[in-house]
Design an enzyme around this catalytic site. Structure first.
Site, PDB file in Angstrom:
ATOM      1  N   GLY A  11      10.045   2.304   6.507  1.00  0.00           N
ATOM      2  CA  GLY A  11      11.056   1.921   5.518  1.00  0.00           C
ATOM      3  C   GLY A  11      11.374   3.075   4.589  1.00  0.00           C
ATOM      4  O   GLY A  11      10.467   3.759   4.115  1.00  0.00           O
ATOM      5  N   ALA A  22      11.270  19.426  -1.258  1.00  0.00           N
ATOM      6  CA  ALA A  22      10.107  20.223  -1.650  1.00  0.00           C
ATOM      7  C   ALA A  22       9.434  20.848  -0.425  1.00  0.00           C
ATOM      8  O   ALA A  22       9.012  22.013  -0.465  1.00  0.00           O
ATOM      9  CB  ALA A  22       9.115  19.348  -2.410  1.00  0.00           C
ATOM     10  N   ARG A  72      11.702   2.861  12.877  1.00  0.00           N
ATOM     11  CA  ARG A  72      10.365   2.440  13.299  1.00  0.00           C
ATOM     12  C   ARG A  72      10.383   2.521  14.826  1.00  0.00           C
ATOM     13  O   ARG A  72      10.895   1.619  15.482  1.00  0.00           O
ATOM     14  CB  ARG A  72      10.082   1.005  12.832  1.00  0.00           C
ATOM     15  CG  ARG A  72      10.212   0.803  11.311  1.00  0.00           C
ATOM     16  CD  ARG A  72       9.711  -0.579  10.918  1.00  0.00           C
ATOM     17  NE  ARG A  72      10.290  -1.053   9.668  1.00  0.00           N
ATOM     18  CZ  ARG A  72       9.795  -0.842   8.454  1.00  0.00           C
ATOM     19  NH1 ARG A  72       8.726  -0.130   8.304  1.00  0.00           N
ATOM     20  NH2 ARG A  72      10.378  -1.347   7.381  1.00  0.00           N
ATOM     21  N   ASP A 103       1.722   3.451   6.195  1.00  0.00           N
ATOM     22  CA  ASP A 103       0.561   3.491   7.098  1.00  0.00           C
ATOM     23  C   ASP A 103       0.935   3.491   8.581  1.00  0.00           C
ATOM     24  O   ASP A 103       0.222   4.076   9.390  1.00  0.00           O
ATOM     25  CB  ASP A 103      -0.489   2.422   6.761  1.00  0.00           C
ATOM     26  CG  ASP A 103       0.090   1.032   6.665  1.00  0.00           C
ATOM     27  OD1 ASP A 103       1.293   0.879   6.942  1.00  0.00           O
ATOM     28  OD2 ASP A 103      -0.663   0.101   6.335  1.00  0.00           O
ATOM     29  N   THR A 126       6.605   5.007   0.312  1.00  0.00           N
ATOM     30  CA  THR A 126       6.922   3.590   0.530  1.00  0.00           C
ATOM     31  C   THR A 126       7.035   2.912  -0.829  1.00  0.00           C
ATOM     32  O   THR A 126       6.285   3.255  -1.741  1.00  0.00           O
ATOM     33  CB  THR A 126       5.847   2.872   1.374  1.00  0.00           C
ATOM     34  OG1 THR A 126       6.006   1.448   1.208  1.00  0.00           O
ATOM     35  CG2 THR A 126       4.431   3.215   0.972  1.00  0.00           C
ATOM     36  N   ILE A 127       7.925   1.948  -0.932  1.00  0.00           N
ATOM     37  CA  ILE A 127       8.052   1.261  -2.225  1.00  0.00           C
ATOM     38  C   ILE A 127       6.849   0.355  -2.490  1.00  0.00           C
ATOM     39  O   ILE A 127       6.621  -0.061  -3.616  1.00  0.00           O
ATOM     40  CB  ILE A 127       9.354   0.425  -2.316  1.00  0.00           C
ATOM     41  CG1 ILE A 127       9.387  -0.690  -1.257  1.00  0.00           C
ATOM     42  CG2 ILE A 127      10.571   1.317  -2.228  1.00  0.00           C
ATOM     43  CD1 ILE A 127      10.434  -1.757  -1.537  1.00  0.00           C
ATOM     44  N   ASP A 128       6.067   0.039  -1.438  1.00  0.00           N
ATOM     45  CA  ASP A 128       5.020  -0.985  -1.563  1.00  0.00           C
ATOM     46  C   ASP A 128       3.781  -0.542  -2.347  1.00  0.00           C
ATOM     47  O   ASP A 128       3.006  -1.382  -2.792  1.00  0.00           O
ATOM     48  CB  ASP A 128       4.565  -1.455  -0.173  1.00  0.00           C
ATOM     49  CG  ASP A 128       5.708  -2.009   0.654  1.00  0.00           C
ATOM     50  OD1 ASP A 128       6.697  -2.451   0.060  1.00  0.00           O
ATOM     51  OD2 ASP A 128       5.605  -1.992   1.892  1.00  0.00           O
ATOM     52  N   ASP A 130       1.137   0.593  -1.140  1.00  0.00           N
ATOM     53  CA  ASP A 130      -0.005  -0.021  -0.452  1.00  0.00           C
ATOM     54  C   ASP A 130      -0.835   0.982   0.347  1.00  0.00           C
ATOM     55  O   ASP A 130      -1.405   0.640   1.379  1.00  0.00           O
ATOM     56  CB  ASP A 130       0.490  -1.152   0.474  1.00  0.00           C
ATOM     57  CG  ASP A 130       1.483  -0.655   1.519  1.00  0.00           C
ATOM     58  OD1 ASP A 130       1.948   0.497   1.402  1.00  0.00           O
ATOM     59  OD2 ASP A 130       1.786  -1.405   2.461  1.00  0.00           O
ATOM     60  N   MET A 170       9.637  -7.512  -2.907  1.00  0.00           N
ATOM     61  CA  MET A 170       9.043  -6.941  -1.685  1.00  0.00           C
ATOM     62  C   MET A 170       7.612  -6.473  -1.932  1.00  0.00           C
ATOM     63  O   MET A 170       7.085  -6.621  -3.037  1.00  0.00           O
ATOM     64  CB  MET A 170       9.899  -5.785  -1.186  1.00  0.00           C
ATOM     65  CG  MET A 170      11.121  -6.218  -0.417  1.00  0.00           C
ATOM     66  SD  MET A 170      11.929  -4.774   0.299  1.00  0.00           S
ATOM     67  CE  MET A 170      13.053  -5.564   1.430  1.00  0.00           C
ATOM     68  N   ARG A 172       5.478  -6.183   1.201  1.00  0.00           N
ATOM     69  CA  ARG A 172       4.782  -6.519   2.460  1.00  0.00           C
ATOM     70  C   ARG A 172       3.520  -7.320   2.156  1.00  0.00           C
ATOM     71  O   ARG A 172       3.633  -8.388   1.566  1.00  0.00           O
ATOM     72  CB  ARG A 172       4.452  -5.248   3.252  1.00  0.00           C
ATOM     73  CG  ARG A 172       4.346  -5.498   4.739  1.00  0.00           C
ATOM     74  CD  ARG A 172       4.058  -4.209   5.472  1.00  0.00           C
ATOM     75  NE  ARG A 172       5.221  -3.355   5.568  1.00  0.00           N
ATOM     76  CZ  ARG A 172       6.143  -3.475   6.512  1.00  0.00           C
ATOM     77  NH1 ARG A 172       6.046  -4.400   7.425  1.00  0.00           N
ATOM     78  NH2 ARG A 172       7.169  -2.655   6.550  1.00  0.00           N
TER      79      ARG A 172
HETATM   80  O1  F6P Z   1       7.574  -1.276   3.520  1.00  0.00           O
HETATM   81  C1  F6P Z   1       8.739  -1.375   2.773  1.00  0.00           C
HETATM   82  C2  F6P Z   1       9.390  -2.719   2.954  1.00  0.00           C
HETATM   83  O2  F6P Z   1      10.572  -2.743   2.178  1.00  0.00           O
HETATM   84  C3  F6P Z   1       8.513  -3.931   2.644  1.00  0.00           C
HETATM   85  O3  F6P Z   1       8.394  -4.177   1.266  1.00  0.00           O
HETATM   86  C4  F6P Z   1       9.216  -5.015   3.417  1.00  0.00           C
HETATM   87  O4  F6P Z   1       8.313  -6.038   3.758  1.00  0.00           O
HETATM   88  C5  F6P Z   1       9.703  -4.283   4.639  1.00  0.00           C
HETATM   89  O5  F6P Z   1       9.746  -2.902   4.313  1.00  0.00           O
HETATM   90  C6  F6P Z   1      11.073  -4.705   5.124  1.00  0.00           C
HETATM   91  O6  F6P Z   1      11.322  -4.017   6.300  1.00  0.00           O
HETATM   92  P1  F6P Z   1      12.769  -3.911   6.959  1.00  0.00           P
HETATM   93  O7  F6P Z   1      13.611  -3.019   6.113  1.00  0.00           O
HETATM   94  O8  F6P Z   1      12.511  -3.331   8.302  1.00  0.00           O
HETATM   95  O9  F6P Z   1      13.323  -5.293   6.975  1.00  0.00           O
END
Ligand code: F6P
Length: 324
Positions: A11, A22, A72, A103, A126-128, A130, A170, A172
């Site tokens: 994502g 950079a 992906r 990850d 990643t915005i998560d 995580d 969001m 995940r």
């Molecule tokens: O990992 C980033 C994220 O935006 C998660 O927060 C979310 O669950 C997922 O990607 C959504 O994925 P996609 O853009 O493939 O629907």
């Protein structure tokens, strides 16, 4: 190191462009030729690889998304896909790779690096938030600010109509976006997957808001929360309280992924981009670069992908206290 490739995968996240910039500029600084790989690992397979220079990354530090595009890739998980990617790496004589993503990106990098012996360094993007091994990932700060801005707006309308809002954010399987935005936007309750405190806790909070005559009620729900979807929660509250609250549901969705990166994300991305190239130059591989307690931190891909960062219980305690 004479040639280094850079790609973004998974994502997209605000600040990825600042990280690419950079990486490219650091390569040029050290007389290394940078190569941009488009569409993540898919671009490695399809040979969508272009030589870059300092000018290729001008005017991108403030842009959301990723100029290298992201994907992906399922093919990269196959023997055939990996072999094709390796052939293209050899064609361009790349000596190392910087991969920017989450990850899934690092799992791919780990397998590929082990199989072909190519040095790879990862930047957490990643915005998560995580990823184990860094206090913050590139994109998280911007996403949280986007959520807070949206929730502030929802509060205006919630207050005007005395409504209860369930707002899904969001993340995940992680609740970092929910907890940070819950504190910053002053929500009544935050529901996250890491700490299931049961639906009763939500009912208690809502009952308390009635006693205090609150005019708006905001409940922030992480998408990975175990109590069901925001719509299920709305139903459960209706079952418990009847028509005491007028409820509404908002799912913020992909708006959280876009926008101009915040200053914090630009600085983090710039810092990690430089460190990543320097790590490759120093002979490091199979690691992710991160910042912990303000210092540079290297984490093996193995650990970065297998371990989850701990949710800060102190933040949950604070959220509880200030929403009383
Ligand atoms: O990992 C980033 C994220 O935006 C998660 O927060 C979310 O669950 C997922 O990607 C959504 O994925 P996609 O853009 O493939 O629907």
């Amino acid at each position: 190191m004479e040639r280094i490739g850079v790609l973004t995968s998974g994502g997209d996240a605000p600040g990825m462009n600042a990280a690419i910039r950079a990486v490219v500029r650091t390569c040029v600084y050290y007389d290394i030729t940078p190569y941009g790989i488009y569409q993540g690992y898919e671009g490695l397979i399809q040979n969508d690889i272009k030589k870059m220079d300092a000018g290729s990354v001008k005017h991108i530090i403030h842009q959301g998304g990723t100029i290298l595009k992201s994907a992906r890739s399922l093919d990269f998980k196959t023997e055939k896909g990996m072999k094709k990617a390796w052939d293209n790496i050899q064609k361009h004589r790349l000596d190392g790779l910087v991969v920017i993503g989450g990850d899934g990106t690092f799992t791919g990098a780990m397998e590929f690096g082990e199989k072909f012996g190519l040095p790879i360094v990862g930047i957490p993007g990643t915005i998560d938030n995580d990823i184990y091994g860094t206090d913050f990932t590139v994109g998280f700060d911007t996403a949280v600010n986007t959520v807070v801005e949206a929730v502030d707006k929802i509060r205006d309308t919630a207050t005007s109509h005395n409504r209860l809002f369930f707002i899904e954010v969001m993340g995940r399987d992680a609740g970092f976006i929910a907890v940070y935005s819950g504190i910053a936007a002053g929500s009544e309750e935050v529901l996250i997957p890491e700490e299931d405190r049961g639906i009763e806790k939500l009912f208690e909070s809502l009952a308390r808001t009635s006693k205090r005559n609150k005019t708006s009620r905001l409940v922030i729900v992480a998408e990975g929360d175990n109590n069901g979807s925001v719509y299920d929660l709305e139903d459960k509250v209706k079952e418990e309280f009847g028509d005491r609250y007028e409820t509404k549901v908002t799912i913020l969705g992909h708006v959280q992924r876009g926008g101009r990166p915040s200053c914090a994300d630009r600085v983090l991305a710039s810092r990690l981009g430089v460190i990543a190239v320097e790590a490759l130059k120093e002979g490091k591989k199979d690691i992710m670069v991160g910042i912990r307690n303000r210092d540079i931190h290297y984490t093996d891909f193995e650990k970065a992908t297998k371990q989850n960062p701990k949710m800060d219980k102190e933040l949950l305690r604070i959220a509880d206290i200030i929403s009383i």
